[in-house]
Motif scaffolding. Structure first.
Motif, PDB file in Angstrom:
ATOM      1  N   ASN A  90      57.477  90.416 -16.777  1.00 31.58           N
ATOM      2  CA  ASN A  90      59.204  90.382 -17.081  1.00 31.58           C
ATOM      3  C   ASN A  90      59.311  90.587 -18.401  1.00 31.58           C
ATOM      4  OD1 ASN A  90      61.638  89.250 -16.097  1.00 31.58           O
ATOM      5  ND2 ASN A  90      61.310  87.638 -17.445  1.00 31.58           N
ATOM      6  N   THR A  91      58.756  89.914 -19.299  1.00 26.08           N
ATOM      7  CA  THR A  91      58.999  90.390 -20.697  1.00 26.08           C
ATOM      8  C   THR A  91      58.194  91.799 -21.245  1.00 26.08           C
ATOM      9  OG1 THR A  91      58.913  88.173 -21.932  1.00 26.08           O
ATOM     10  CG2 THR A  91      58.596  89.482 -23.924  1.00 26.08           C
ATOM     11  N   LEU A  92      56.952  91.846 -20.811  1.00 21.18           N
ATOM     12  CA  LEU A  92      56.787  93.735 -20.427  1.00 21.18           C
ATOM     13  C   LEU A  92      58.014  94.785 -20.319  1.00 21.18           C
ATOM     14  CD1 LEU A  92      55.091  96.159 -21.027  1.00 21.18           C
ATOM     15  CD2 LEU A  92      54.438  95.298 -18.815  1.00 21.18           C
ATOM     16  N   SER A  93      58.848  93.950 -19.005  1.00 26.55           N
ATOM     17  CA  SER A  93      59.921  95.008 -18.366  1.00 26.55           C
ATOM     18  C   SER A  93      61.088  95.071 -20.015  1.00 26.55           C
ATOM     19  CB  SER A  93      60.126  95.019 -17.221  1.00 26.55           C
ATOM     20  OG  SER A  93      61.664  95.329 -16.611  1.00 26.55           O
ATOM     21  N   LYS A  94      61.141  94.103 -20.638  1.00 24.95           N
ATOM     22  CA  LYS A  94      61.899  93.715 -21.087  1.00 24.95           C
ATOM     23  C   LYS A  94      61.753  94.298 -22.625  1.00 24.95           C
ATOM     24  CE  LYS A  94      64.169  89.035 -19.058  1.00 24.95           C
ATOM     25  NZ  LYS A  94      64.765  88.107 -19.883  1.00 24.95           N
ATOM     26  N   MET A  95      61.190  94.921 -22.340  1.00 29.63           N
ATOM     27  CA  MET A  95      60.320  95.396 -24.167  1.00 29.63           C
ATOM     28  C   MET A  95      60.838  96.957 -23.562  1.00 29.63           C
ATOM     29  SD  MET A  95      57.593  93.102 -24.696  1.00 29.63           S
ATOM     30  CE  MET A  95      56.332  94.399 -26.717  1.00 29.63           C
ATOM     31  N   ALA A  96      60.119  96.961 -22.973  1.00 24.72           N
ATOM     32  CA  ALA A  96      60.604  98.811 -22.077  1.00 24.72           C
ATOM     33  C   ALA A  96      61.299  99.174 -21.875  1.00 24.72           C
ATOM     34  CB  ALA A  96      59.466  99.026 -20.649  1.00 24.72           C
ATOM     35  N   HIS A  97      62.505  97.999 -22.425  1.00 21.99           N
ATOM     36  CA  HIS A  97      63.998  98.706 -21.022  1.00 21.99           C
ATOM     37  C   HIS A  97      65.057  98.407 -22.469  1.00 21.99           C
ATOM     38  CE1 HIS A  97      62.317  99.287 -17.316  1.00 21.99           C
ATOM     39  NE2 HIS A  97      62.921 100.174 -17.202  1.00 21.99           N
ATOM     40  N   GLY A  98      64.504  97.899 -23.897  1.00 22.90           N
ATOM     41  CA  GLY A  98      65.523  97.482 -24.780  1.00 22.90           C
ATOM     42  C   GLY A  98      66.726  96.125 -24.998  1.00 22.90           C
ATOM     43  N   SER A  99      65.849  95.277 -23.893  1.00 24.27           N
ATOM     44  CA  SER A  99      66.683  93.986 -23.711  1.00 24.27           C
ATOM     45  C   SER A  99      66.374  93.431 -24.706  1.00 24.27           C
ATOM     46  CB  SER A  99      66.351  93.798 -22.467  1.00 24.27           C
ATOM     47  OG  SER A  99      66.444  94.386 -21.036  1.00 24.27           O
ATOM     48  N   CYS A 100      67.844  92.330 -25.169  1.00 21.20           N
ATOM     49  CA  CYS A 100      66.942  91.570 -25.814  1.00 21.20           C
ATOM     50  C   CYS A 100      68.300  90.418 -25.895  1.00 21.20           C
ATOM     51  CB  CYS A 100      68.256  92.253 -27.448  1.00 21.20           C
ATOM     52  SG  CYS A 100      67.536  91.549 -29.093  1.00 21.20           S
ATOM     53  N   ASP A 101      67.270  89.270 -24.699  1.00 17.34           N
ATOM     54  CA  ASP A 101      68.332  88.470 -24.371  1.00 17.34           C
ATOM     55  C   ASP A 101      67.889  86.550 -25.304  1.00 17.34           C
ATOM     56  OD1 ASP A 101      66.148  87.907 -23.149  1.00 17.34           O
ATOM     57  OD2 ASP A 101      67.011  88.115 -21.183  1.00 17.34           O
ATOM     58  N   ASN A 102      66.670  87.189 -26.081  1.00 16.68           N
ATOM     59  CA  ASN A 102      66.206  85.982 -26.656  1.00 16.68           C
ATOM     60  C   ASN A 102      64.965  86.137 -28.292  1.00 16.68           C
ATOM     61  OD1 ASN A 102      63.577  87.197 -26.097  1.00 16.68           O
ATOM     62  ND2 ASN A 102      63.604  86.035 -24.006  1.00 16.68           N
TER      63      ASN A 102
END
Length: 393
Positions: A90-102
């Protein structure tokens, strides 16, 4: 090699988080200063109290705690290295797409230090095409990946996806820190991108080189401690931590390169072999007849550096071929007095101009050949600089 280093560890929501307190303890015992941040999901697997005890520092989870703000920018600048262990799917996916929710992701996106990840997930998740794309994306963004292990997984299956053991991660980090200083004191010259040879004020002869491979090599040399001069053709890509000289034509690149003293030279630019004999001072108008251009050879940058090469200097050339690839690379190695030729082929899918990935074959003066499989240009640059470092030694 971890002694005296400031290491920031990020923990995500994976059962493998149970290993992280032992990893923290081993790093602290080795003399590192360790701080820990967690995602909220990670608290389901390991406690803040345990990690605060072994790290001897408060553990952060949230960007805001009542009136207190966790300074993610400071954390990313404080650390010599940011290690995410375990890194969940899950965090890998967020890193790859530039998410910033934590807090962890905010720190990742603002970190100025090297980022290393130790993935952990079940086998089917690890082998899923989406995971492979996300890994390639974060690797292309500069992250280093500690390989997963084959073994027993949380699901009870035996397969790939198990996080490396703490002692293996510590050894990997020791080798990483050693590489950071492996080229300290060395001066490097790197070329990247195309050259444009003017026909008139608005037209030119050029090629499709993006400069990505050369810039990746230059940045990797900087990470190893080298002082780098990067000479680039007309490209818009940015590079950090080095001296940059921007040029347009092959003649300008030749002048820039021959004026630089170096220990290591990597000629990764796609330099034009020919340039117009005459350049019109006004735009050439279209007419009913044919237009004939007379071309002359450009100055040979790699060949000139080879002729002037001194003992102790290392010269690396690139060759891009469409046919007779091995013969062309070996001829270039011999005639240019190079120490290493990196061969790219336009026949290989996903390699060459315009791609974020590449593959290469290395040709050495002693007759050795080494194949580097298709991977991100950032990862391939690490392999090439590993080879350069060995040759320098």
């Amino acid at each position: 090699m971890s002694a005296g280093k400031k290491i920031l560890i990020g923990i995500t929501g994976s059962i493998a988080a149970y290993k992280t307190p032992l990893l923290v303890r081993q790093l602290v015992k080795a003399g590192a200063e360790v701080k820990v941040i967690m995602t909220p999901a990670a608290e389901d697997f390991v406690s803040r109290l345990t990690l605060a005890t072994v790290s001897k520092n408060d553990v952060l989870v949230n960007l805001f705690d009542e009136a207190t703000w966790a300074n993610h920018v400071h954390l990313g600048r404080w650390a010599d290295l940011f290690l995410l262990a375990p890194l969940s799917c899950n965090t890998l996916s967020k890193m790859a797409h530039g998410s910033c929710d934590n807090l962890l992701l905010a720190t990742y996106l603002s970190a100025t230090c090297p980022v290393v990840v130790a993935p952990a997930m079940d086998e089917d998740m690890w082998h899923h095409p989406t995971t492979k794309r996300n890994l390639a994306a974060v690797e292309s963004d500069g992250c280093s990946i500690i390989p997963v292990k084959h073994g027993e997984l949380a699901s009870g299956l035996i397969g790939d996806g198990r996080m490396a053991e703490p002692e293996e991660i510590v050894s990997w980090l020791d080798a990483f820190f050693a590489r950071q200083n492996s080229l300290s004191g060395k001066k490097a010259l790197v070329t990247a991108g195309p050259t444009y040879e003017a026909i008139d004020p608005v037209r030119f002869i050029g090629n499709h080189s993006s400069g990505k491979m050369g810039i990746a090599i230059a940045e990797e040399l900087v990470k190893r401690g080298a002082s780098v001069t990067l000479v680039t053709g007309p490209i818009s890509l940015q590079a950090k931590g080095l001296r940059r000289i921007s040029v347009t034509s092959a003649a300008e690149m030749y002048a820039a390169c021959t004026g630089v003293d170096y220990d290591i030279a990597v000629m990764a630019a796609a330099v034009a072999d020919y340039t117009p004999v005459e350049v019109a001072d006004k735009k050439i108008k279209k007419n009913s007849g044919e237009l004939t251009l007379t071309l002359k050879r450009t100055q040979d940058i790699l060949g000139s550096l080879g002729k002037q090469k001194r003992d102790g200097q290392l010269l690396v050339g690139f060759a891009l071929e469409t046919d007779n690839e091995r013969e062309g690379a070996l001829k270039k190695l011999r005639e240019k007095n190079a120490d290493l030729i990196v061969l790219n082929s336009l026949q290989d899918e996903g390699a060459g101009f315009g791609h974020d990935t590449n593959k290469a074959t290395l040709y050495f003066r002693n007759g050795e050949e080494k194949n580097l499989p298709l991977k991100s240009k950032t990862a391939l640059a690490k392999d090439i600089v590993d080879t350069i470092t060995e040759l320098v030694k």
